[in-house]
Design an enzyme around this catalytic site. Structure first.
Site, PDB file in Angstrom:
ATOM      1  N   GLU A  44      14.642  34.467  28.860  1.00 16.57           N
ATOM      2  CA  GLU A  44      13.703  35.054  29.827  1.00 16.57           C
ATOM      3  C   GLU A  44      14.435  35.751  30.963  1.00 16.57           C
ATOM      4  O   GLU A  44      13.967  36.752  31.486  1.00 16.57           O
ATOM      5  CB  GLU A  44      12.754  33.976  30.385  1.00 16.57           C
ATOM      6  CG  GLU A  44      11.569  34.588  31.121  1.00 16.57           C
ATOM      7  CD  GLU A  44      10.666  33.565  31.801  1.00 16.57           C
ATOM      8  OE1 GLU A  44      11.013  32.378  31.888  1.00 16.57           O
ATOM      9  OE2 GLU A  44       9.593  33.987  32.282  1.00 16.57           O
TER      10      GLU A  44
ATOM     11  N   ARG B 248      20.053  21.718  29.559  1.00 15.34           N
ATOM     12  CA  ARG B 248      18.982  20.747  29.796  1.00 15.34           C
ATOM     13  C   ARG B 248      18.588  19.971  28.541  1.00 15.34           C
ATOM     14  O   ARG B 248      17.994  18.902  28.630  1.00 15.34           O
ATOM     15  CB  ARG B 248      17.784  21.455  30.449  1.00 15.34           C
ATOM     16  CG  ARG B 248      18.059  21.756  31.906  1.00 15.34           C
ATOM     17  CD  ARG B 248      17.005  22.632  32.511  1.00 15.34           C
ATOM     18  NE  ARG B 248      17.417  24.009  32.598  1.00 15.34           N
ATOM     19  CZ  ARG B 248      16.580  25.038  32.692  1.00 15.34           C
ATOM     20  NH1 ARG B 248      15.284  24.841  32.682  1.00 15.34           N
ATOM     21  NH2 ARG B 248      17.043  26.257  32.784  1.00 15.34           N
TER      22      ARG B 248
HETATM   23  O1  LIG Z   1      13.184  30.662  25.472  1.00 15.35           O
HETATM   24  P1  LIG Z   1      14.233  31.325  26.307  1.00 15.35           P
HETATM   25  O2  LIG Z   1      13.780  32.585  26.978  1.00 15.35           O
HETATM   26  O3  LIG Z   1      15.497  31.546  25.508  1.00 15.35           O
HETATM   27  O4  LIG Z   1      14.607  30.360  27.515  1.00 15.35           O
HETATM   28  C1  LIG Z   1      14.731  28.969  27.369  1.00 15.35           C
HETATM   29  C2  LIG Z   1      16.098  28.492  27.740  1.00 15.35           C
HETATM   30  O5  LIG Z   1      16.391  28.830  29.106  1.00 15.35           O
HETATM   31  C3  LIG Z   1      16.837  27.655  29.785  1.00 15.35           C
HETATM   32  O6  LIG Z   1      18.198  27.471  29.669  1.00 15.35           O
HETATM   33  P2  LIG Z   1      19.311  28.245  30.506  1.00 15.35           P
HETATM   34  O7  LIG Z   1      19.952  29.240  29.603  1.00 15.35           O
HETATM   35  O8  LIG Z   1      18.767  28.732  31.786  1.00 15.35           O
HETATM   36  O9  LIG Z   1      20.442  27.189  30.705  1.00 15.35           O
HETATM   37  P3  LIG Z   1      20.617  25.780  31.406  1.00 15.35           P
HETATM   38  O10 LIG Z   1      19.881  24.792  30.553  1.00 15.35           O
HETATM   39  O11 LIG Z   1      22.080  25.654  31.295  1.00 15.35           O
HETATM   40  O12 LIG Z   1      20.099  25.843  32.800  1.00 15.35           O
HETATM   41  C4  LIG Z   1      16.121  26.540  29.081  1.00 15.35           C
HETATM   42  O13 LIG Z   1      16.766  25.291  29.298  1.00 15.35           O
HETATM   43  C5  LIG Z   1      16.166  26.975  27.647  1.00 15.35           C
HETATM   44  O14 LIG Z   1      17.376  26.597  27.004  1.00 15.35           O
HETATM   45  N1  LIG Z   2      10.598  30.015  33.672  1.00  8.46           N
HETATM   46  C1  LIG Z   2      11.593  29.189  33.331  1.00  8.46           C
HETATM   47  N2  LIG Z   2      11.783  28.029  33.999  1.00  8.46           N
HETATM   48  C2  LIG Z   2      12.782  27.177  33.667  1.00  8.46           C
HETATM   49  N3  LIG Z   2      13.623  27.414  32.637  1.00  8.46           N
HETATM   50  C3  LIG Z   2      13.455  28.544  31.938  1.00  8.46           C
HETATM   51  N4  LIG Z   2      14.139  29.042  30.878  1.00  8.46           N
HETATM   52  C4  LIG Z   2      13.585  30.219  30.575  1.00  8.46           C
HETATM   53  N5  LIG Z   2      12.550  30.520  31.374  1.00  8.46           N
HETATM   54  C5  LIG Z   2      12.465  29.471  32.245  1.00  8.46           C
END
Ligand SMILES: O=P(O)(O)OC[C@H]1O[C@H](OP(=O)(O)OP(=O)(O)O)[C@H](O)[C@@H]1O
Ligand SMILES: Nc1ncnc2[nH]cnc12
Length: 244
Positions: free
Chosen positions: A167, A130
């Site tokens: 998370e 993202r």
């Molecule tokens: O602070 P954190 O607990 O590390 O979580 C945050 C991360 O989680 C999500 O990405 P995700 O890994 O789900 O990947 P995506 O963007 O490919 O959906 C979000 O876009 C952040 O990069």
């Molecule tokens: N609660 C949440 N919603 C969307 N993206 C996330 N990445 C980590 N935690 C998330």
């Protein structure tokens, strides 16, 4: 569960009001007035390095209105991708061209007011996936390069790797070894900081490549998870939310 628009633009001497914003945005109909509590969207006083932000009282009205509109566009999905997680969906912002444009203006203003005109980044690093939605556009606006952090196995050539927990899972991030020149000023961007695991791993990769990390910018912070405590550089967010 709420998501509140909050205030992290602060250095009034640096953040010149952008009159074009006022003329482009609709009058505020926000049902989420600015909170009276201290600004939770910077890590001043709790991280290892102080934030460059000051109090919320100096925030430009235009930016507050934009933040309220961005906040109202977010959607929440309980129990996705796993039970107990409230997933914050940022995609509606990108589905609306006006909001998409306002997001980029807000992010640019936030960078300039948080880090200063004289301390603009040379490189914007965006996290898969993202962070790729707005990292390249923000880099263009700032006159900076864009470099991706990708999940393991996607990048060709020599790479550096960092493992992390987030998370709702664990993963590995990689960067190409020659992506950053030694001493370049780097800004890391992502949509959400939750536990801070992803952002901290990206910061570690930038360090391994010899970059000088000036800080982080996020659209949304899930502040109850206290992710910014894991970061070794100032962090700024447009919005904060989710109370548990
Ligand atoms: O602070 P954190 O607990 O590390 O979580 C945050 C991360 O989680 C999500 O990405 P995700 O890994 O789900 O990947 P995506 O963007 O490919 O959906 C979000 O876009 C952040 O990069
Ligand atoms: N609660 C949440 N919603 C969307 N993206 C996330 N990445 C980590 N935690 C998330």
């Amino acid at each position: 569960m709420t998501v509140e628009p909050t205030d992290s633009t602060s250095n009034s001497a640096q953040g010149n009001p952008d009159s074009t914003l006022a003329s482009r945005i609709s009058p505020s109909t926000s049902s989420h007035p600015p909170p009276s509590k201290a600004d939770p969207t910077t890590n001043a006083g709790q991280g290892r390095k102080p934030s460059t932000s000051a109090s919320s009282s100096s925030q430009q009205p235009d930016l507050k209105i934009i933040k309220a509109r961005l906040h109202r566009a977010l959607r929440q999905y309980p129990d996705f991708p796993s039970p107990g997680i409230i997933f914050e969906d940022i995609l509606p912002i990108f589905a609306d061209p006006e909001l998409h444009g306002l997001l980029l203006e807000a992010l640019e203003l936030q960078v300039v007011s948080s880090f200063g005109e004289a301390n603009k980044p040379d490189v914007v690093v965006g996290l898969e996936a993202r962070g790729f939605l707005f990292g390249p556009s923000l880099a263009l606006r700032l006159g900076a390069s864009f470099v991706p952090v990708r999940k393991q196995g996607k990048l060709p050539g020599p790479t550096e790797t960092a493992s992390y927990k987030k998370e709702y899972g664990e993963d590995f991030f990689q960067m190409q070894k020659d992506a950053i020149n030694s001493g370049q000023k780097v800004l890391i961007v992502d949509d959400i900081i939750a536990t801070g695991g992803s952002a901290a791993a990206a910061g570690s990769l930038v360090h391994q490549l010899g970059g000088s990390l000036i800080g982080y910018i996020f659209i949304l912070e899930l502040d109850f998870l206290k992710g910014r405590a894991k970061l070794n550089a100032p962090a700024h967010t447009l919005l904060t939310g989710q109370e548990k």
